[in-house]
Design a protein around this motif. Structure first.
Motif, PDB file in Angstrom:
ATOM      1  N   PRO A 181      10.104   3.493   9.956  1.00 11.06           N
ATOM      2  CA  PRO A 181       9.700   4.285   8.781  1.00 11.06           C
ATOM      3  C   PRO A 181       8.220   4.106   8.438  1.00 11.06           C
ATOM      4  O   PRO A 181       7.686   3.000   8.522  1.00 11.06           O
ATOM      5  N   LYS A 182       7.596   5.195   8.019  1.00 14.20           N
ATOM      6  CA  LYS A 182       6.176   5.180   7.650  1.00 14.20           C
ATOM      7  C   LYS A 182       5.935   4.343   6.403  1.00 14.20           C
ATOM      8  O   LYS A 182       4.831   3.840   6.188  1.00 14.20           O
ATOM      9  N   ALA A 187       3.314   0.362   2.576  1.00 14.16           N
ATOM     10  CA  ALA A 187       3.426  -0.848   1.761  1.00 14.16           C
ATOM     11  C   ALA A 187       2.413  -1.901   2.220  1.00 14.16           C
ATOM     12  O   ALA A 187       1.791  -2.586   1.381  1.00 14.16           O
ATOM     13  N   ALA A 188       2.227  -2.028   3.514  1.00 19.95           N
ATOM     14  CA  ALA A 188       1.247  -2.987   4.023  1.00 19.95           C
ATOM     15  C   ALA A 188      -0.165  -2.587   3.627  1.00 19.95           C
ATOM     16  O   ALA A 188      -1.001  -3.450   3.306  1.00 19.95           O
ATOM     17  N   CYS A 189      -0.440  -1.279   3.629  1.00 18.65           N
ATOM     18  CA  CYS A 189      -1.773  -0.799   3.235  1.00 18.65           C
ATOM     19  C   CYS A 189      -2.042  -1.097   1.757  1.00 18.65           C
ATOM     20  O   CYS A 189      -3.153  -1.495   1.381  1.00 18.65           O
ATOM     21  N   ILE A 190      -1.021  -0.943   0.926  1.00 17.59           N
ATOM     22  CA  ILE A 190      -1.174  -1.241  -0.501  1.00 17.59           C
ATOM     23  C   ILE A 190      -1.465  -2.723  -0.704  1.00 17.59           C
ATOM     24  O   ILE A 190      -2.228  -3.115  -1.598  1.00 17.59           O
ATOM     25  N   THR A 198      -1.490  -4.848   9.897  1.00 18.97           N
ATOM     26  CA  THR A 198      -0.200  -4.180   9.699  1.00 18.97           C
ATOM     27  C   THR A 198       0.653  -4.312  10.947  1.00 18.97           C
ATOM     28  O   THR A 198       1.858  -4.583  10.867  1.00 18.97           O
ATOM     29  N   PHE A 199       0.018  -4.149  12.096  1.00 18.02           N
ATOM     30  CA  PHE A 199       0.737  -4.293  13.366  1.00 18.02           C
ATOM     31  C   PHE A 199       1.247  -5.726  13.539  1.00 18.02           C
ATOM     32  O   PHE A 199       2.400  -5.939  13.899  1.00 18.02           O
ATOM     33  N   VAL A 200       0.386  -6.700  13.255  1.00 14.43           N
ATOM     34  CA  VAL A 200       0.736  -8.101  13.497  1.00 14.43           C
ATOM     35  C   VAL A 200       1.781  -8.594  12.503  1.00 14.43           C
ATOM     36  O   VAL A 200       2.755  -9.271  12.887  1.00 14.43           O
ATOM     37  N   ARG A 201       1.606  -8.270  11.222  1.00 19.23           N
ATOM     38  CA  ARG A 201       2.453  -8.853  10.173  1.00 19.23           C
ATOM     39  C   ARG A 201       3.703  -8.043   9.860  1.00 19.23           C
ATOM     40  O   ARG A 201       4.688  -8.613   9.378  1.00 19.23           O
ATOM     41  N   VAL A 202       3.678  -6.740  10.132  1.00 17.86           N
ATOM     42  CA  VAL A 202       4.803  -5.893   9.719  1.00 17.86           C
ATOM     43  C   VAL A 202       5.520  -5.279  10.914  1.00 17.86           C
ATOM     44  O   VAL A 202       6.735  -5.448  11.087  1.00 17.86           O
ATOM     45  N   MET A 203       4.777  -4.562  11.757  1.00 14.26           N
ATOM     46  CA  MET A 203       5.415  -3.788  12.819  1.00 14.26           C
ATOM     47  C   MET A 203       5.970  -4.671  13.939  1.00 14.26           C
ATOM     48  O   MET A 203       7.114  -4.498  14.364  1.00 14.26           O
ATOM     49  N   LEU A 204       5.170  -5.610  14.418  1.00 14.90           N
ATOM     50  CA  LEU A 204       5.613  -6.440  15.544  1.00 14.90           C
ATOM     51  C   LEU A 204       6.822  -7.311  15.201  1.00 14.90           C
ATOM     52  O   LEU A 204       7.763  -7.397  16.008  1.00 14.90           O
TER      53      LEU A 204
END
Length: 304
Positions: A181-182, A187-190, A198-204
């Motif tokens: 989900p986008k 949320a990471a950008c906020i 964002t890739f390291v902490r959320v997506m991966l």
């Protein structure tokens, strides 16, 4: 109240059992044959009464094969090579797949087409350019270095998402990240994360199932690789290269000459023993990770 099975259901149950049993035997037949040959004397290969159970059970063939392959040292070399290449390839392919899944940039379709070509084009077609690239690595006419027989010939492609079957790995990560989900990125950008964080902490962390899939595929392909290894390595030993040279090594160690003639049937016991000890580490790893691997296949985007 339980419903009684009809005659058709009973027949289908028996038929289904026979089909599954037959398929299981066909799939396991090579492994059963390996085990049977590994623990028999080579003279048993000429005995028509010996089919599955050895007449003379022995560990001598296994010991001779382990010595001929220098298996402890070879196993360590292969393990180091595989793990390092696998880690590099997971990181590089995950970043590349994330870029294709979440960012829009000029030439994106063209570059993704090249990724698909990486899956379709066999390594043999680009083997000669690859060899000369690493034989004269650097700036031609200024400074070059010979990287042949150096593990960097395997590490560098993995770092740049050009390792063995890397096109498929990029596709797996792309499909997985496209389905996330986008809102996670919003949320990471906020919270103040940039694209990389964002890739390291959320997506991966949420892509661990895909990471496990790529890990298993990559380590198996690097483990079984013979073509690229023999092209780049002359003295560096891996399980696949030692298995290929097993006949010559056995002749030298057992008979003192690489030209001695051994019957084809008698050589089978050593070849099967070599195959068994070569696949044993991969089998053990798969048995330990089988449940998670099945779950990762279902959720990684390979199916559906």
């Amino acid at each position: 109240m339980k419903r009684k099975k009809t005659a058709a259901e009973r027949v289908w149950s028996v038929f289904r059992f026979l089909i599954i049993s037959g398929l299981g035997f066909i799939i396991l037949y090579p492994l059963i044959y390996m085990v049977s040959c590994t623990f028999r004397e080579r003279g048993d290969m000429n005995d028509p009464t010996v089919v599955w159970l050895p007449r003379n059970f022995t560990f001598s063939v296994l010991k001779e094969t382990v010595q001929a392959m220098d298996f402890p040292r070879t196993l360590v070399n292969t393990f180091v090579l595989n793990v390092v290449c696998t880690v590099f390839q997971i990181v590089s392919c995950a970043l590349t797949g994330y870029g294709f899944a979440r960012f829009e940039f000029r030439g994106k379709k063209l570059l993704f087409g090249i990724v698909i070509l990486m899956i379709l084009v066999p390594t043999q077609i680009i083997s000669l350019p690859l060899f000369f690239r690493f034989r004269y690595f650097g700036i031609e006419g200024v400074a070059t270095v010979n990287l042949i027989d150096n593990m960097l010939t395997m590490y560098l492609p993995a770092i740049t998402a050009n390792g063995i079957r890397s096109g498929l790995m990029i596709l797996i990560f792309r499909q997985f990240f496209r389905g996330m989900p986008k809102e996670l990125e919003d949320a990471a950008c906020i919270d103040g994360c940039g694209p990389f964080m964002t890739f390291v902490r959320v997506m991966l962390p949420n892509a661990m199932m895909s990471v496990l899939t790529v890990f298993l595929f990559t380590i198996v392909w690097y483990w079984n690789d013979y073509y690229i290894s023999t092209m780049f390595f002359h003295n560096t030993r891996t399980v696949a290269t030692m298995l290929h040279n097993l006949d010559n090594e056995l002749k030298i160690r057992l008979f003192g000459s690489a030209t001695v003639q051994i019957s084809e049937r008698e050589r089978i016991v050593w070849n099967q023993a070599g195959c068994l000890i070569s696949i044993a580490p991969i089998l053990i790893m798969y048995l330990c990770l089988q449940k998670r691997f099945t779950e990762s296949i279902e959720r990684s985007g390979i199916v559906g």
